[in-house]
Design an enzyme around this catalytic site. Structure first.
Site, PDB file in Angstrom:
ATOM      1  N   LYS A 185       0.865  -1.188   0.000  1.00 30.48           N
ATOM      2  CA  LYS A 185       0.000   0.000   0.000  1.00 30.48           C
ATOM      3  C   LYS A 185       0.898   1.233   0.000  1.00 30.48           C
ATOM      4  CE  LYS A 185      -3.945   0.621   0.521  1.00 30.48           C
ATOM      5  NZ  LYS A 185      -4.847   0.411   1.647  1.00 30.48           N
ATOM      6  N   HIS A 186       0.681   2.100  -0.970  1.00 28.21           N
ATOM      7  CA  HIS A 186       1.433   3.353  -1.066  1.00 28.21           C
ATOM      8  C   HIS A 186       2.944   3.097  -1.051  1.00 28.21           C
ATOM      9  CE1 HIS A 186      -2.437   5.178  -0.656  1.00 28.21           C
ATOM     10  NE2 HIS A 186      -2.595   4.701   0.564  1.00 28.21           N
ATOM     11  N   ASN A 236      11.642   6.033   8.198  1.00 26.85           N
ATOM     12  CA  ASN A 236      12.260   5.116   9.147  1.00 26.85           C
ATOM     13  C   ASN A 236      11.442   3.833   9.233  1.00 26.85           C
ATOM     14  OD1 ASN A 236      14.506   6.619  10.116  1.00 26.85           O
ATOM     15  ND2 ASN A 236      13.156   7.874  11.368  1.00 26.85           N
ATOM     16  N   HIS A 250      13.889   5.864   0.838  1.00 28.87           N
ATOM     17  CA  HIS A 250      13.138   7.123   0.932  1.00 28.87           C
ATOM     18  C   HIS A 250      12.056   7.197  -0.133  1.00 28.87           C
ATOM     19  CE1 HIS A 250      15.198   9.253   4.138  1.00 28.87           C
ATOM     20  NE2 HIS A 250      16.329   8.720   3.689  1.00 28.87           N
TER      21      HIS A 250
END
Length: 506
Positions: A267-268, A407, A506
């Site tokens: 998801k995402h 993180n 990231h």
């Protein structure tokens, strides 16, 4: 009217030449193309009859001659150009069909030597294409065999329009740019230093309805390297921009396991579930158990072929996309019962090579693709070493956490994630979220292991996990507070392994 035909890819060239000859065109040709046309009964003027100079150096020099490029570049309405043609006895060339030596295909073969690659760098072909494309007002230039029928149809009708000529010339410059980029990228491949210049040429693979949001235009572009260009959609509605982002993240998440069934639920662009299993179905059910709530509307990836039993297990969940290397016929039939489900095949990603690009305004960040470093350099830094079952789960968790947005904290038990803290602005928050998500889904963190994608800057993240019952931790280390972090692990009798490498995402 004179046409010059010189092609490496001879698909359709005989039919094209025959049609031109039937329309009264004179055909000039070179080398193997001329032989193919003569063999098919098409009358051909050899290039040396035009230039007055033989092909030399094994065909390296044959078309680099003023009588070729003068015939291509002469502006028909320009008095000086017409005078130069007459003075030097140059016949204008009105159509060029050229495609280039197969450089990209040659260097894609792993056994290709450097000398073989260099010989596939075409010189005369790009020169003729660029000359003709520059003068496309007067010259029809064709680089793609798929355009032969279009050009013949135009010539049989009202002629090739200026708009068509410009479109064909534009395709030429796109083609030669990609060709030169492939040569540059080959010559800089494997260099110790990052190259001073990079060429990135992309071809549009499919238009998309919109981008991340409906008001943004979008399309999918692919490079020459294996990957998204090999995508095949077997069922369902059109893939969206966001589907493709999640699909790529899903494949990355399962890419590390090649001999055991693995499933990732995305998801995402970050996993909300990831697990290994005895079969694809078992891996899916264990990944789903990580976080059933977040799995709604997800993208699901498998590293092995999907069978009917796995497809049956997917029935009850609303899923946007399912991707795997292949689907059994019975599995595909089952999945096709869900009208809107997108079913996609994509070959298992090859070993990470080449560069990873991240877009900035006005530029790119370029880095080597991430490669797992293996266990060299791993060390136990606590009084208690992991037990055998903990080692198994630590290895799984370390591989899995690399797919999670930083993180990142991942809790695992029995080679399945039970809690994931992703994309947090502090590591202690990521630890808290992983424990919270585990409990929310009915998992007990007691006895689980934890993986952190980067070091713990303070002991608080370790303490958060230890109070929840986590028994072993794997993390890169490297913080100035490593001693305090290890001391906290010892205080709670938690085993800790330092890998020496981090895996931010990231």
């Amino acid at each position: 009217m004179r046409a010059l035909l010189s092609v490496s890819d001879k698909r359709g060239i005989v039919e094209f030449a025959r049609a031109l000859a039937g329309l009264g065109w004179e055909i000039v040709s070179t080398g193997g193309t001329a032989e193919a046309l003569r063999g098919a009964g098409v009358p051909v003027v050899p290039i040396e009859a035009v230039t007055g100079f033989p092909e030399i150096m094994d065909g390296r020099v044959k078309t680099l001659h003023p009588k070729v490029h003068g015939g291509l570049l002469a502006r028909r309405a320009h008095p000086g150009d017409r005078a130069a043609l007459a003075q030097h006895g140059i016949t204008p060339i009105d159509l060029v069909a050229v495609n280039l030596y197969p450089f990209r295909e040659t260097v894609a073969r792993p056994d290709t030597s450097f000398e073989q690659a260099i010989e596939q760098i075409d010189i005369g072909g790009p020169s003729m294409l660029r000359s003709a494309a520059k003068n496309h007002h007067d010259v029809i230039v064709v680089v793609d065999p798929d355009d032969y029928p279009v050009v013949i149809a135009d010539l049989r009708a009202q002629g090739v329009s200026p708009g068509r000529k410009r479109a064909l010339a534009t395709k030429v410059f796109a083609h030669t740019a990609a060709y030169d980029a492939a040569i540059l990228n080959y010559l800089t491949r494997g260099a110790e230093e990052l190259p001073p210049a990079l060429a990135l040429v992309l071809s549009q693979q499919q238009a998309l309805r919109y981008g991340e949001n409906p008001h943004q235009r979008a399309a999918l572009y692919a490079s020459d390297e294996p990957g998204i260009r090999d995508l095949r959609q077997l069922h369902g509605k059109e893939l969206s921009f966001n589907n493709l982002l999640d699909l790529d993240a899903a494949l990355m998440a399962v890419a590390l396991w090649t001999d055991r069934p693995a499933c990732a639920i995305i998801k995402h662009t970050t996993p909300c579930g990831i697990a290994l299993g005895r079969s694809p179905k078992d891996a899916y059910e264990r990944a789903l158990a990580t976080d059933r709530t977040s799995a709604f509307g997800s993208v699901i990836a498998f590293n092995l072929d999907v069978d009917r039993e796995t497809a049956e297990a997917l029935r009850e969940l609303f899923v946007e996309v399912v991707v795997a290397p292949r689907f059994a016929d019975a599995a595909l039939a089952t999945l096709r019962e869900k009208k809107n489900l997108r079913v996609v095949t994509l070959p298992f990603p090859p070993a990470a090579t080449g560069f990873d690009f991240k877009r900035l305004r006005g530029g790119f960040l370029v880095q080597d693709r991430f490669r797992p470093a293996g266990e060299t350099g791993w060390k136990v830094v606590t009084r208690r070493a992991p037990e055998e079952a903990e080692w198994r789960d630590l290895r799984f968790a370390w591989a899995a956490v690399g797919a999670v947005k930083s993180n990142a904290i991942l809790l695992a038990r029995a080679e399945a994630a039970i809690g994931i803290g992703a994309g947090q602005t502090s590591r202690v928050d990521a630890s808290f979220l992983a424990v919270h998500k585990a409990r929310q889904q009915g998992h007990d963190p007691a006895g689980a292991v934890l993986a952190s994608d980067a070091f713990f800057p303070f002991a608080d993240g370790v303490e958060e996990a230890a109070r929840a019952g986590v028994r072993a931790i794997i993390q890169p280390g490297g913080s100035v507070n490593d001693a305090d972090v290890v001391a906290a692990a010892d205080q709670y009798e938690v085993a800790m392994v330092l890998t020496g490498t981090r895996q931010f995402r990231h």
